[in-house]
Structures are given as C-alpha cells and as structure tokens.
Design a protein around this motif. Structure first.
Motif, PDB file in Angstrom:
ATOM      1  N   LYS A  73     -44.158  46.320  31.997  1.00 32.17           N
ATOM      2  CA  LYS A  73     -44.757  47.408  32.792  1.00 32.17           C
ATOM      3  C   LYS A  73     -44.376  48.790  32.241  1.00 32.17           C
ATOM      4  N   GLY A  74     -43.752  48.812  31.054  1.00 29.60           N
ATOM      5  CA  GLY A  74     -43.226  50.070  30.525  1.00 29.60           C
ATOM      6  C   GLY A  74     -44.238  51.206  30.513  1.00 29.60           C
ATOM      7  N   THR A  75     -45.438  50.918  30.119  1.00 30.39           N
ATOM      8  CA  THR A  75     -46.470  51.950  29.973  1.00 30.39           C
ATOM      9  C   THR A  75     -47.837  51.280  30.134  1.00 30.39           C
ATOM     10  N   PRO A  76     -48.828  52.017  30.545  1.00 40.59           N
ATOM     11  CA  PRO A  76     -50.155  51.397  30.733  1.00 40.59           C
ATOM     12  C   PRO A  76     -50.877  51.112  29.419  1.00 40.59           C
ATOM     13  N   ASN A  77     -50.372  51.658  28.312  1.00 42.79           N
ATOM     14  CA  ASN A  77     -51.100  51.496  27.052  1.00 42.79           C
ATOM     15  C   ASN A  77     -50.675  50.239  26.314  1.00 42.79           C
ATOM     16  N   LYS A  78     -51.419  49.163  26.501  1.00 45.31           N
ATOM     17  CA  LYS A  78     -51.088  47.931  25.781  1.00 45.31           C
ATOM     18  C   LYS A  78     -52.069  47.760  24.623  1.00 45.31           C
ATOM     19  N   TYR A  79     -51.583  47.086  23.588  1.00 51.64           N
ATOM     20  CA  TYR A  79     -52.435  46.871  22.423  1.00 51.64           C
ATOM     21  C   TYR A  79     -52.537  45.381  22.097  1.00 51.64           C
ATOM     22  N   ILE A  80     -53.689  45.010  21.544  1.00 56.61           N
ATOM     23  CA  ILE A  80     -53.889  43.647  21.063  1.00 56.61           C
ATOM     24  C   ILE A  80     -53.981  43.731  19.539  1.00 56.61           C
ATOM     25  N   VAL A  81     -53.136  42.999  18.857  1.00 59.33           N
ATOM     26  CA  VAL A  81     -53.161  43.032  17.393  1.00 59.33           C
ATOM     27  C   VAL A  81     -53.382  41.620  16.858  1.00 59.33           C
ATOM     28  N   CYS A  82     -54.381  41.499  16.009  1.00 58.58           N
ATOM     29  CA  CYS A  82     -54.684  40.205  15.402  1.00 58.58           C
ATOM     30  C   CYS A  82     -54.087  40.167  14.004  1.00 58.58           C
ATOM     31  N   ASN A  83     -53.259  39.176  13.771  1.00 57.05           N
ATOM     32  CA  ASN A  83     -52.619  39.025  12.462  1.00 57.05           C
ATOM     33  C   ASN A  83     -53.547  38.240  11.531  1.00 57.05           C
ATOM     34  N   ALA A  84     -54.205  38.975  10.652  1.00 58.40           N
ATOM     35  CA  ALA A  84     -55.111  38.349   9.682  1.00 58.40           C
ATOM     36  C   ALA A  84     -54.574  38.596   8.275  1.00 58.40           C
ATOM     37  N   ASP A  85     -53.242  38.597   8.159  1.00 58.59           N
ATOM     38  CA  ASP A  85     -52.649  38.889   6.851  1.00 58.59           C
ATOM     39  C   ASP A  85     -52.732  37.675   5.926  1.00 58.59           C
ATOM     40  N   GLU A  86     -52.688  36.505   6.524  1.00 51.75           N
ATOM     41  CA  GLU A  86     -52.828  35.230   5.790  1.00 51.75           C
ATOM     42  C   GLU A  86     -52.223  35.263   4.385  1.00 51.75           C
ATOM     43  N   ILE A 125     -55.924  42.943   8.353  1.00 52.31           N
ATOM     44  CA  ILE A 125     -56.476  41.943   7.430  1.00 52.31           C
ATOM     45  C   ILE A 125     -55.920  42.152   6.025  1.00 52.31           C
ATOM     46  N   ARG A 126     -55.611  41.061   5.371  1.00 52.84           N
ATOM     47  CA  ARG A 126     -55.006  41.193   4.039  1.00 52.84           C
ATOM     48  C   ARG A 126     -55.969  41.909   3.089  1.00 52.84           C
ATOM     49  N   GLY A 127     -55.394  42.738   2.225  1.00 52.53           N
ATOM     50  CA  GLY A 127     -56.190  43.565   1.318  1.00 52.53           C
ATOM     51  C   GLY A 127     -57.114  42.748   0.442  1.00 52.53           C
ATOM     52  N   GLU A 128     -56.667  41.531   0.104  1.00 53.93           N
ATOM     53  CA  GLU A 128     -57.468  40.686  -0.803  1.00 53.93           C
ATOM     54  C   GLU A 128     -58.774  40.223  -0.144  1.00 53.93           C
ATOM     55  N   TYR A 129     -58.866  40.307   1.186  1.00 51.66           N
ATOM     56  CA  TYR A 129     -60.104  39.928   1.877  1.00 51.66           C
ATOM     57  C   TYR A 129     -61.028  41.154   2.056  1.00 51.66           C
ATOM     58  N   ARG A 130     -61.018  41.992   1.044  1.00 49.14           N
ATOM     59  CA  ARG A 130     -61.758  43.260   1.085  1.00 49.14           C
ATOM     60  C   ARG A 130     -63.235  43.050   1.406  1.00 49.14           C
ATOM     61  N   LYS A 131     -63.810  42.053   0.717  1.00 46.90           N
ATOM     62  CA  LYS A 131     -65.249  41.831   0.865  1.00 46.90           C
ATOM     63  C   LYS A 131     -65.583  41.386   2.298  1.00 46.90           C
ATOM     64  N   ILE A 165     -60.102  47.980  12.285  1.00 44.12           N
ATOM     65  CA  ILE A 165     -59.626  47.135  11.181  1.00 44.12           C
ATOM     66  C   ILE A 165     -58.618  47.932  10.350  1.00 44.12           C
ATOM     67  N   VAL A 166     -57.505  47.266  10.042  1.00 45.33           N
ATOM     68  CA  VAL A 166     -56.511  47.880   9.156  1.00 45.33           C
ATOM     69  C   VAL A 166     -56.364  46.948   7.959  1.00 45.33           C
ATOM     70  N   SER A 167     -56.435  47.517   6.762  1.00 48.90           N
ATOM     71  CA  SER A 167     -56.337  46.679   5.570  1.00 48.90           C
ATOM     72  C   SER A 167     -54.919  46.697   5.020  1.00 48.90           C
ATOM     73  N   GLY A 168     -54.356  45.513   4.776  1.00 49.80           N
ATOM     74  CA  GLY A 168     -53.033  45.425   4.163  1.00 49.80           C
ATOM     75  C   GLY A 168     -53.114  45.751   2.683  1.00 49.80           C
ATOM     76  N   ALA A 169     -51.942  45.827   2.046  1.00 46.93           N
ATOM     77  CA  ALA A 169     -51.937  46.182   0.629  1.00 46.93           C
ATOM     78  C   ALA A 169     -51.314  45.088  -0.225  1.00 46.93           C
ATOM     79  N   GLY A 170     -51.270  43.866   0.327  1.00 52.08           N
ATOM     80  CA  GLY A 170     -50.840  42.743  -0.498  1.00 52.08           C
ATOM     81  C   GLY A 170     -49.381  42.370  -0.413  1.00 52.08           C
ATOM     82  N   ALA A 171     -48.663  42.883   0.596  1.00 58.98           N
ATOM     83  CA  ALA A 171     -47.249  42.500   0.730  1.00 58.98           C
ATOM     84  C   ALA A 171     -47.141  41.355   1.732  1.00 58.98           C
ATOM     85  N   TYR A 172     -46.547  40.255   1.301  1.00 59.62           N
ATOM     86  CA  TYR A 172     -46.409  39.067   2.165  1.00 59.62           C
ATOM     87  C   TYR A 172     -45.612  39.389   3.423  1.00 59.62           C
ATOM     88  N   VAL A 173     -44.588  40.231   3.304  1.00 60.40           N
ATOM     89  CA  VAL A 173     -43.724  40.516   4.456  1.00 60.40           C
ATOM     90  C   VAL A 173     -44.506  41.212   5.579  1.00 60.40           C
TER      91      VAL A 173
END
Ligand code: FMN
Ligand code: SF4
Length: 428
Positions: A73-86, A125-131, A165-173
């Motif tokens: 209940k800390g704050t009303p602003n909740k976020y949903i994040v989908c991990n598509a880093d694969e 989403i992982r950077g390699e899935y650019r297309k 959409i946020v694009s990763g830059a290829g780091a596994y971590v």
C-alpha cells in the motif's frame, strides 16, 4: 495420443500476430472482459488455485507474488513489468509468444494492470529481438489501443493503461528482475539488494510486478477456464503447460508446449512428435536443463517426469524450459568451458565470488582439460569454489553459474579426473 497441448501456443503461426480481429476470432480478449468484471481478489484467487509457477526460471508462485503486490500500500502508483529478456542460452520460447502471439501477452499484462489499477506496463525485450520489437510488438500495441483493449478508458471502464517497450542491450544479468528495473530506469543494469521486495519497492521505487512473458501469457487461460481446471491440465504441484525448447543434438529442434507432468524427459527428447531422438542416430551423453544456469542430467535420469516437483526431487529443474541435448561425441569439460566462459563474460563485476570465481573456474577447467595439467589440489579447489560462488554471490547469476559444473561433476567424475596427476604434496 498426442503429448502436445496448445493452451498458450494456440494460434501461433496460424493467425496474423498483429490482427486484433484474428486474435478475437480465437477467443482473444474474452479473459480481459471477464477480469474487468471481477474483483482483484477474485482474479488473484484463480491465479493461486492454478498454481502457476513463474516461467522465467525461478518458479516463484505467481499467485503469491500477485497477492503481495495487492497488499503493498506504499503508494498508488503500481507498475507491471514483463520480463522479455530471454537471455538464457537454449531458450527461445518467449520469442514464440512475442513474435507470433503478442496480443495474448498484451491481454495478460492488461489483466494485471486492471487487477492492480496500475499506472503503466513495460515490456523489457532483449535487444536481439529488435525485429520483433519494431515490426510486431509495437504494431500489436498500436492495434490493441485502436480496438479499445489498451490505452484510454479500456472496455469503457474508465481505466487508462498503456504498455511501453524498453529494449535491452544484450546483457544477460539484465534478465535478473532488479537489474532489469534499473536498466528500465536508464541506470546501469546491475542487481539491487533484496529486500525490499520489488512488490514493495520496484520500478521508480514504486510497487512493481515483474513476471516472465510465458507467465503473463498464461493469465488469459487461467481467467477463462478458472484456476481449478488450469491446475488439472498440469501437475498437482504446478498447473498448466510448459513451453519447452529442444536444441543441441536433438533431431527436432524447436519449441513445444507440453502439459506439466504429462511427459518424461525420455519422451521430451525421443518422442517423434517432440525431440525425435538424437541427430545422426548417436547416443545421448547428457542434457542440460533450464539454460546455462541449470543442472545437467544423464541417461539414467531420462525417466524423470517433466514437472517442477519431479525434476527437483531428481536434483534437476525446469528453469526456463530449455533442454539442450548433447550426444556422445561431446567432451563434458569442453562443454563446461563454454558455459563458464559465458558467465565470465556476463558477470556484472559487482561482487567478488562471481567476478573472480568464474575466472578461477575457467582457469581450472583449462588445466583439467590438459593432459597432466592439473593435480588433486586443483580438483579440491574447484569443489570449494563451486560452494563459495553458490553461497556467497550477490545475485542469481553467480549463485547458479556453477550449477552445471556441480551436477556434471557427479555424473562424469572420471572425465574430470582423467588428466589429474597426483599432487606433489600428497605424493610426498
Ligand atoms: C542472471 C539472471 C537472469 C535472468 N534472466 C531472465 C530472463 O531472461 N527472463 C525471465 O523471465 N527471467 C529471468 N530471470 C528471473 C527473474 O529474475 C525473475 O525471477 C522473473 O522475471 C520473474 O518472473 P516469473 O515469476 O514470471 O518467472 C533471471 C534471473 C537471473 C538471476
Ligand atoms: S553475482 Fe555479483 S558479479 Fe555476478 S552478476 Fe550478480 S551481482 Fe554481478
């Protein structure tokens, strides 16, 4: 009878991935409409009953994670994040959903948005899935908005929710959930200390749900069929299906959807509808489950049932769903050098057990691969290093970097010892 299911892969390759009409034609967005009429508690109850274990690798119960976020209940602003880093090697199942059924994923994320009255959703989403990102996911979001399933006043319910959409830059971590949030915020993608849990202090320090692509793509099915029916489709300890990725020396490489508890490893690897056996008619030497960070198993374990519980009992694991199959021609030490090189490259350098441990492991594996290159003390050091890295690393990367080596050691001790000369100290 076919061992395959098409619960979440239904429509893949058959419908135009960005067409809302075609997705609606196969039952798309019915779950969103249903969830919009339910209380948040009722939706979460179904997810709990379904016993959906997180499909990103850690197998955390999704219902518990959702319930925690609802309580936060800390704050009303909740976020949903989908991990598509694969980022796990040998894992390409989220790609199937992202590229062929993105609207099912968007529906799952939007249901979560409704449940938590979230401010916004993000797909990392992982950077390699650019297309896929540029040509499919972006277009699917645009079309879902135009059809009233996303954006302003969704389904006329006065709820606004957008997905970025946020694009990763290829780091596994950056697949590690807290590093992923740092990266999404534009910071260096390094893991955060936990607690606080991300459900309390997550993206932009707000309560955040982080779930894997496959986990979220299961939500519409759970809402539609109900948690009990979903559970029955799978194993009593973990409902539903799992997308498995067969690669390496499997005859039929690819992604397959199987009911959890519905196949053994032998069937997954040898059934003509699934892996189809070992290419070139060779013998199986070992299989590597769940990505580079997962355990290695041998032919004696082939009759283990493919469910979370059964694999854990056999000291194996589902992990990401990867099944990398290796034939008799492969040297275990060469294979492990490849695995360790990967972690050496991907270690973010924040903590010593992982940063230095992977370097030392790699050096020891080189010595063990050279005739007369190692002595018995090297083997003892290797065993100690595995323990230290597993117990003392800051995040899951370092904690699991030696899992393959640790399990392979038990199966292929003779190969580890083949080049070892007696140590001078012990020989004296
Ligand atoms: C080094 C590392 C890499 C990871 N990479 C991924 C990834 O690529 N995709 C993913 O969904 N989870 C990944 N995870 C697991 C996430 O931290 C987290 O458990 C997951 O996104 C939660 O979603 P789930 O509960 O739906 O599985 C990774 C974890 C670690 C430690
Ligand atoms: S275990 Fe340590 S060095 Fe390795 S990735 Fe995690 S934080 Fe970075």
């Amino acid at each position: 009878m076919s061992k395959l299911k098409n619960l979440i892969s239904e429509g893949a390759g058959k419908i135009n991935p960005v067409s809302v009409d075609e997705y609606v034609g196969i039952g798309g967005f019915t779950a969103l409409k249903k969830a919009a009429e339910m209380t948040p508690e009722a939706v979460i109850d179904e997810v709990k009953k379904a016993k959906l274990l997180g499909r990103g690798g850690a197998a955390f119960p999704a219902g518990d994670k959702w319930a925690h976020l609802l309580r936060s209940k800390g704050t009303p602003n909740k976020y949903i994040v989908c991990n598509a880093d694969e980022g796990e090697a040998g894992t390409f199942k989220d790609k199937l959903i992202l590229g062929k059924l993105p609207l099912r994923l968007l529906e799952g994320i939007t249901i979560a948005g409704f449940v938590f009255k979230a401010k916004a959703g993000y797909i990392y989403i992982r950077g390699e899935y650019r297309k896929i990102n540029k040509q499919i996911l972006s277009k699917a979001i645009e079309n879902a908005k135009a059809a009233g399933f996303l954006g302003k006043n969704i389904l006329g319910k006065g709820f606004d929710f957008d997905i970025h959409i946020v694009s990763g830059a290829g780091a596994y971590v950056c697949g590690e959930n807290s590093a992923l949030l740092n990266s999404t915020e534009g910071k260096v993608g390094r893991p955060r200390i936990k607690p606080p849990r991300l459900a309390d202090v997550g993206l932009f320090l707000q309560p955040t749900l982080v779930n894997n692509v496959e986990s979220l793509a299961n939500i519409p099915a759970i809402v539609n069929m109900g948690g009990d029916a979903y559970l029955k489709m799978g194993h009593p300890g973990s409902g539903g299906t799992k997308l498995i990725c067969l690669s390496g020396h499997a005859q039929n490489k690819g992604v397959y959807e199987v009911p959890l508890g519905g196949v053994t490893l032998r069937e997954a690897i040898y059934d003509p509808e699934l892996g189809g056996g070992i290419a070139g008619g060779k013998k199986l030497k070992f299989f590597h489950l769940g990505g580079q960070s997962g355990p290695i198993g041998g032919p004696d374990q082939l009759d283990t049932v493919y469910s979370y519980d059964d694999l854990w009992k056999a000291r194996l694991g589902v992990g990401s769903g990867a099944i990398v199959v290796m034939d008799e021609s492969v040297s275990i030490l060469d294979y492990l050098k490849g695995v360790t090189e990967f972690f050496l490259h991907e270690s973010c350098g924040k903590c010593i057990p992982c940063r230095e441990g992977n370097k030392q492991l790699y050096k020891l594996l080189l010595k063990l691969s050279t005739p007369g290159g190692a002595d018995a003390d090297d083997l003892a050091t290797l065993r100690r290093l595995v323990r230290t890295m597993t117990q003392a690393s800051f995040c899951g990367l370092g904690q699991t970097a030696a899992a393959a080596l640790d399990t392979a050691w038990k199966l292929f001790k003779a190969e580890f010892e083949a080049n070892v000369k007696p140590s001078a100290a012990r020989a004296a």
